[in-house]
Design a protein around this motif. Structure first.
Motif: not given
Length: 267
Positions: A9-10, A15-16, A52, A76
């Motif tokens: 997901y990341y 979440e960018r 992050a 991250h």
């Protein structure tokens, strides 16, 4: 350290840009508003666990704090290391690469909602309590038990027949899943009921100061938010008034829990 679907997901950039507009922008502004009223004055040492790409670490460093990001995603960490005044390292919230009482404040703005087992969440709370100095503060973010239900209506997710069973499981157990890794939906997580947080804090040996709603119910009104976010001063001022109102906690997408490590001889 992370479940494969969470890491994916990341790595996909889930979440960018989330905190740059709409309800995400409200989340950022409100979280920052709570932090600046809660953290000790700079210069102070802040450990940003699950930080992050440094979305909060960067402005904290700019404000004079000594900030270190600890995150389980190497990509991250690489981004955070490139931010002025920010240190960053790979690490797990349940076993922090930091010494006892080495920080004035610890942020857990990401880890708790990716730890589906209570024992793992307590390990993260206890590690935060270990590395923060006596009298220091721990600020933790969690997702509301009811966020998926409301989000499904706001974004039209209930049009997919797989989304209803996902919400039913969250409401019953707190466990959010995304078995087919649908890009529009959040990944594996645990969604808290507001009343659970006091028990987790106490069982970790910390002292609860307060639980606050981040967005309140306003995150469910994207059209209205666009106007307020152009000049958010009034919005932030009014939300401060009701941020600890118990009857509104479950309607917020996110909650912030503020706890402290008891100092020698009492608080």
């Amino acid at each position: 350290m992370l479940r494969p679907e969470v890491l994916n997901y990341y790595l996909r950039g889930g979440e960018r840009d989330r905190l740059s507009s709409g309800a995400g922008r409200l989340e950022f502004l409100r979280t920052w508003d709570v932090l600046i009223r809660t953290l000790p004055a700079s210069p102070a040492v802040v450990l940003d666990v699950g930080g992050a790409t440094g979305v909060y670490a960067a402005p904290l460093a700019q404000a004079g704090y000594e900030v270190t990001v600890v995150d389980p995603v190497p990509e991250h960490v690489a981004v955070s290391r490139g931010l002025p005044g920010v240190r960053a390292m790979v690490g797990d919230a349940r076993e922090l690469p930091a010494g006892d009482a080495s920080a004035d404040a610890v942020l857990l703005l990401g880890p708790l909602y990716h730890l589906q087992e209570r024992s793992d969440r307590l390990a993260a709370w206890r590690e935060a309590g270990r590395v923060v100095r006596p009298g220091g503060v721990v600020v933790a973010a969690t997702i509301s038990r009811f966020a998926s239900l409301f989000d499904g209506f706001v974004k039209g997710f209930f049009g997919d027949p797989a989304f209803g069973p996902l919400v039913e499981r969250v409401l019953a157990q707190g466990r959010h899943g995304n078995p087919d890794e649908v890009p529009r939906w959040f990944t594996s997580a645990y969604f808290h009921r507001p009343e659970e947080l006091a028990g987790e804090v106490a069982d970790a040996g910390l002292v609860l100061r307060r639980v606050v709603s981040v967005e309140g119910p306003l995150w469910m009104s994207p059209a209205a938010l666009d106007g307020f976010l152009g000049d958010p001063a009034l919005l932030l001022d009014r939300l401060r008034v009701v941020e600890e109102e118990p009857s509104l906690l479950g309607a917020s997408s996110h909650l912030l829990t503020v706890a402290v490590r008891e100092s020698v001889g009492g608080l």
